[in-house]
Design an enzyme around this catalytic site. Structure first.
Site, mmCIF file in Angstrom:
data_model
loop_
_atom_site.group_PDB
_atom_site.id
_atom_site.type_symbol
_atom_site.label_atom_id
_atom_site.label_comp_id
_atom_site.label_asym_id
_atom_site.label_seq_id
_atom_site.Cartn_x
_atom_site.Cartn_y
_atom_site.Cartn_z
ATOM 1 N N HIS A 47 33.790 47.288 43.202
ATOM 2 C CA HIS A 47 34.017 47.457 41.939
ATOM 3 C C HIS A 47 32.698 47.880 40.920
ATOM 4 O O HIS A 47 31.940 47.284 41.060
ATOM 5 C CB HIS A 47 34.678 46.158 41.290
ATOM 6 C CG HIS A 47 35.062 46.197 39.919
ATOM 7 N ND1 HIS A 47 34.815 45.137 39.083
ATOM 8 C CD2 HIS A 47 35.826 47.003 39.035
ATOM 9 C CE1 HIS A 47 35.362 45.459 37.909
ATOM 10 N NE2 HIS A 47 36.228 46.543 37.800
ATOM 11 N N HIS A 99 31.450 51.798 32.184
ATOM 12 C CA HIS A 99 32.539 51.042 31.863
ATOM 13 C C HIS A 99 32.992 50.800 30.387
ATOM 14 O O HIS A 99 33.959 51.213 30.036
ATOM 15 C CB HIS A 99 32.395 49.601 32.582
ATOM 16 C CG HIS A 99 33.445 48.641 32.231
ATOM 17 N ND1 HIS A 99 33.633 48.006 31.161
ATOM 18 C CD2 HIS A 99 34.805 48.583 32.908
ATOM 19 C CE1 HIS A 99 34.868 47.372 31.493
ATOM 20 N NE2 HIS A 99 35.459 47.618 32.160
HETATM 21 O O1 G3P Z 1 40.203 47.335 39.289
HETATM 22 C C1 G3P Z 1 40.331 47.131 38.181
HETATM 23 C C2 G3P Z 1 39.320 46.922 37.085
HETATM 24 O O2 G3P Z 1 38.421 47.897 37.262
HETATM 25 C C3 G3P Z 1 40.092 46.905 35.716
HETATM 26 O O3 G3P Z 1 39.136 46.196 34.989
HETATM 27 O O4 G3P Z 1 37.501 46.161 32.889
HETATM 28 O O5 G3P Z 1 36.715 46.321 35.399
HETATM 29 O O6 G3P Z 1 37.828 48.227 34.146
HETATM 30 P P1 G3P Z 1 37.751 46.866 34.369
HETATM 31 CA CA CA Z 2 37.405 49.747 36.097
#
Ligand code: G3P
Ligand code: CA
Length: 246
Positions: free
Chosen positions: A13, A55
């Protein structure tokens, strides 16, 4: 609940964001090095129309700057330090372009690209298809905005898309199917093996998110999800008994 043997894909992630600053080339490199099954990232657009990987809508949390990503030109954004907030070892790390991720990863490792900004679908398609190895890339596009995904499918029907949701309601099935979206992405804790099986029967893959503990990794494996994003990919690979490259 019966335990299943399917071993889900471990998707780093924002890259391997436990050992390098999130959404940077060092984090993506590390995710590849350790043997993650995929890399997730977030795409936005600069004021002058470049696709960059960050992000938050603002640069404040992950750089030494302040303000909205969309108010920076690429040149201004690249002058920011996106590494030292994480560790001084990463001082001077910059916010990457989407093209740099493709340089590094296209054809090497599956990518999950989350669309974080409105109206960038055409540019996203062009950036990927015009990249020398863009057509080799195995990409799933995700978003919490169904509108963004529908817009992307409208101009690029072959694009693989996954819909990020906070609750995996089955009422979504007809609309997603009609839009050509074949992946549902709910938080891991909202899923049961019965729900995963039901989504599979409907022809969807299930990719979970918000996996914060080893118990959640175990839960994902037990209920048979196809993959999950995780902030500690190396530990998750080890926990699932997968090969780790170092
Ligand atoms: O994998 C999903 C996730 O990336 C969504 O949440 O806030 O990390 O973009 P966020
Ligand atoms: Ca994400």
């Amino acid at each position: 609940m019966s335990e299943k043997l399917a071993i889900p894909a471990v998707i780093a992630h924002r890259g391997a964001c436990d050992t390098a600053p999130e959404n940077t080339l060092p984090a993506f490199r590390e995710a590849m090095t350790i043997g993650s099954d995929g890399i997730e990232t977030d795409v936005q657009m600069t004021k002058d129309g470049h696709l960059v990987l960050i992000h938050d809508a603002r640069v404040d949390r992950t750089t030494n700057g302040e303000g909205l990503v969309s108010n920076f030109t690429l040149r201004e954004l690249r002058a920011l330090d996106a590494g030292s907030w994480f560790s001084k070892n990463f001082t001077g790390t910059t916010i990457p372009l989407l093209s740099e991720l493709l340089d590094l990863c296209a054809g090497q490792i599956p990518l999950v690209i989350e669309i974080k900004a409105k109206g960038i679908e055409q540019l996203l398609k062009e950036n990927i298809l015009h990249h020398p190895r863009g057509r080799e890339a195995n990409i799933t596009f995700t978003s919490f905005s169904l509108d963004y995904l529908v817009a992307l499918k409208g101009i690029w029907p072959e694009a693989h898309c996954g819909y990020l949701v906070r609750e995996p309601s089955f009422n979504l099935v007809p609309g997603l199917r009609a839009s050509g979206i074949r992946q549902i992405c709910p938080p891991a804790k909202s899923l049961t093996s019965e729900a995963v099986e039901a989504w599979h029967k409907e022809g969807f893959t299930v990719r979970a998110w918000d996996v914060k503990t080893e118990d959640m990794v175990r839960h994902c494996a037990a209920i048979g999800v196809d993959g999950f994003t995780v902030n500690f990919p190396k530990k998750a690979l080890i926990f699932l008994g997968k090969q780790v490259n170092r």
